[in-house]
Design a protein around this motif. Structure first.
Motif, PDB file in Angstrom:
ATOM      1  N   PRO A  69       4.826  25.881  -2.321  1.00 22.01           N
ATOM      2  CA  PRO A  69       5.644  24.950  -3.119  1.00 22.01           C
ATOM      3  C   PRO A  69       6.377  25.647  -4.252  1.00 22.01           C
ATOM      4  N   GLU A  70       7.307  26.531  -3.873  1.00 21.54           N
ATOM      5  CA  GLU A  70       8.135  27.199  -4.876  1.00 21.54           C
ATOM      6  C   GLU A  70       9.503  26.534  -4.861  1.00 21.54           C
ATOM      7  N   ILE A  71      10.364  26.996  -5.758  1.00 19.21           N
ATOM      8  CA  ILE A  71      11.735  26.476  -5.703  1.00 19.21           C
ATOM      9  C   ILE A  71      12.671  27.644  -5.472  1.00 19.21           C
ATOM     10  N   PRO A  72      13.383  27.728  -4.343  1.00 23.14           N
ATOM     11  CA  PRO A  72      13.279  26.802  -3.210  1.00 23.14           C
ATOM     12  C   PRO A  72      11.968  27.008  -2.439  1.00 23.14           C
ATOM     13  N   VAL A  73      11.561  25.989  -1.721  1.00 20.85           N
ATOM     14  CA  VAL A  73      10.306  26.043  -0.993  1.00 20.85           C
ATOM     15  C   VAL A  73      10.289  27.233  -0.004  1.00 20.85           C
ATOM     16  N   ARG A  74       9.149  27.907   0.079  1.00 24.63           N
ATOM     17  CA  ARG A  74       9.054  29.065   0.988  1.00 24.63           C
ATOM     18  C   ARG A  74       8.127  28.694   2.146  1.00 24.63           C
ATOM     19  N   ILE A  75       8.608  28.878   3.362  1.00 24.69           N
ATOM     20  CA  ILE A  75       7.787  28.571   4.542  1.00 24.69           C
ATOM     21  C   ILE A  75       7.593  29.853   5.332  1.00 24.69           C
ATOM     22  N   GLU A  76       6.341  30.202   5.580  1.00 30.95           N
ATOM     23  CA  GLU A  76       6.069  31.407   6.358  1.00 30.95           C
ATOM     24  C   GLU A  76       5.232  31.101   7.586  1.00 30.95           C
ATOM     25  N   TYR A  77       5.499  31.841   8.646  1.00 33.87           N
ATOM     26  CA  TYR A  77       4.702  31.735   9.854  1.00 33.87           C
ATOM     27  C   TYR A  77       3.789  32.942   9.936  1.00 33.87           C
ATOM     28  N   GLU A  78       2.549  32.693  10.340  1.00 34.77           N
ATOM     29  CA  GLU A  78       1.548  33.753  10.335  1.00 34.77           C
ATOM     30  C   GLU A  78       0.648  33.571  11.556  1.00 34.77           C
ATOM     31  N   LEU A  79       0.196  34.664  12.137  1.00 37.13           N
ATOM     32  CA  LEU A  79      -0.775  34.550  13.238  1.00 37.13           C
ATOM     33  C   LEU A  79      -2.129  34.118  12.668  1.00 37.13           C
ATOM     34  N   THR A  80      -2.818  33.246  13.370  1.00 39.22           N
ATOM     35  CA  THR A  80      -4.189  32.889  13.007  1.00 39.22           C
ATOM     36  C   THR A  80      -5.109  34.003  13.515  1.00 39.22           C
ATOM     37  N   LYS A  81      -6.408  33.870  13.266  1.00 36.68           N
ATOM     38  CA  LYS A  81      -7.379  34.834  13.796  1.00 36.68           C
ATOM     39  C   LYS A  81      -7.213  34.910  15.322  1.00 36.68           C
ATOM     40  N   ARG A  82      -7.157  33.750  15.953  1.00 35.04           N
ATOM     41  CA  ARG A  82      -6.991  33.695  17.412  1.00 35.04           C
ATOM     42  C   ARG A  82      -5.702  34.393  17.863  1.00 35.04           C
ATOM     43  N   GLY A  83      -4.652  34.258  17.058  1.00 39.49           N
ATOM     44  CA  GLY A  83      -3.382  34.898  17.379  1.00 39.49           C
ATOM     45  C   GLY A  83      -3.486  36.417  17.269  1.00 39.49           C
ATOM     46  N   ARG A  84      -4.120  36.874  16.176  1.00 39.45           N
ATOM     47  CA  ARG A  84      -4.266  38.331  15.985  1.00 39.45           C
ATOM     48  C   ARG A  84      -5.138  38.925  17.083  1.00 39.45           C
ATOM     49  N   GLU A  85      -6.043  38.117  17.591  1.00 45.42           N
ATOM     50  CA  GLU A  85      -6.920  38.590  18.666  1.00 45.42           C
ATOM     51  C   GLU A  85      -6.163  38.765  19.988  1.00 45.42           C
ATOM     52  N   MET A  86      -4.900  38.334  20.020  1.00 40.31           N
ATOM     53  CA  MET A  86      -4.102  38.539  21.239  1.00 40.31           C
ATOM     54  C   MET A  86      -3.508  39.942  21.294  1.00 40.31           C
ATOM     55  N   GLU A  87      -3.613  40.701  20.206  1.00 41.43           N
ATOM     56  CA  GLU A  87      -2.977  42.022  20.164  1.00 41.43           C
ATOM     57  C   GLU A  87      -3.345  42.909  21.364  1.00 41.43           C
ATOM     58  N   PRO A  88      -4.652  43.019  21.717  1.00 38.70           N
ATOM     59  CA  PRO A  88      -4.970  43.893  22.869  1.00 38.70           C
ATOM     60  C   PRO A  88      -4.306  43.422  24.171  1.00 38.70           C
ATOM     61  N   ILE A  89      -4.130  42.103  24.308  1.00 36.92           N
ATOM     62  CA  ILE A  89      -3.473  41.576  25.518  1.00 36.92           C
ATOM     63  C   ILE A  89      -2.009  41.999  25.532  1.00 36.92           C
ATOM     64  N   ILE A  90      -1.334  41.737  24.412  1.00 34.91           N
ATOM     65  CA  ILE A  90       0.098  42.069  24.317  1.00 34.91           C
ATOM     66  C   ILE A  90       0.318  43.565  24.582  1.00 34.91           C
ATOM     67  N   LYS A  91      -0.517  44.390  23.951  1.00 32.12           N
ATOM     68  CA  LYS A  91      -0.369  45.846  24.124  1.00 32.12           C
ATOM     69  C   LYS A  91      -0.626  46.254  25.580  1.00 32.12           C
ATOM     70  N   ALA A  92      -1.680  45.683  26.190  1.00 32.40           N
ATOM     71  CA  ALA A  92      -2.017  46.045  27.575  1.00 32.40           C
ATOM     72  C   ALA A  92      -0.884  45.652  28.527  1.00 32.40           C
ATOM     73  N   ILE A  93      -0.286  44.482  28.291  1.00 37.73           N
ATOM     74  CA  ILE A  93       0.788  44.034  29.178  1.00 37.73           C
ATOM     75  C   ILE A  93       2.049  44.861  28.951  1.00 37.73           C
ATOM     76  N   GLN A  94       2.349  45.136  27.667  1.00 38.39           N
ATOM     77  CA  GLN A  94       3.542  45.946  27.379  1.00 38.39           C
ATOM     78  C   GLN A  94       3.418  47.310  28.065  1.00 38.39           C
TER      79      GLN A  94
END
Lengths: 109, 109
Positions: A69-94
């Motif tokens: 709640p800043e001015i102007p409002v700041r909205i950020e997207y972030e990986l959750t724990k579950r999202g960060r745990e996808m890293e080995p999958i993404i790397k293996a597929i890449q």
């Protein structure tokens, strides 16, 4: 858990990752939290599609949307724990996609 | 290769793996070459669907079909080099599906 019981989860995860640009969006967020505008300018997709994909990832508990709640409002997207745990999958597929697939297979599909 | 160029390969691989039972069929073949009948009796799917999936995997260069001219003829399915190279992907997704996903997300989908 048996392999059979895992199947629906496995396939659901693959279907999510098989959607256009999902892998790239998650890769981008593995770098760290980002504002919508930053993501939009560094990815080759429309804002509408990016917003759609981010909503799907939120629903899956892979991405979280933080509103500061800043001015102007700041909205950020972030990986959750579950999202960060996808890293080995993404790397293996890449790695596999880069080293084991050739274009002929894509053409055949 | 840039991340953008990798996307179509990445997504094509995910779409293949997102098809019903693909992960399980590949897991089964990671154990070693198998005859159709052996696979049919150890997997919870019909022979028709198994045969369809094996044909798709052959087309993708992930599985090879070996015919041994014995009497009766012996036909075995085996992962190719490219197929065996999928092992880290399968393992990473199985681990993630087992540890990071819960049923609520499947229901929501």
């Amino acid at each position: 858990m048996s392999n059979y019981e895992l199947c629906p989860k496995f396939e659901a995860a693959m279907q999510l990752l098989g959607k256009r640009w999902m892998g790239l969006i998650i890769s981008q967020l593995l770098v760290g939290p980002q504002r919508f505008g930053e993501m939009e300018s560094s990815l080759p997709i429309s804002g509408k599609l990016l917003s759609e994909r981010l909503k799907e990832l939120e629903k899956w508990g892979v991405v979280t949307r933080n509103v500061y709640p800043e001015i102007p409002v700041r909205i950020e997207y972030e990986l959750t724990k579950r999202g960060r745990e996808m890293e080995p999958i993404i790397k293996a597929i890449q790695y596999w996609a880069e080293n084991s697939m050739d274009h002929s297979n894509l053409d055949e599909k």
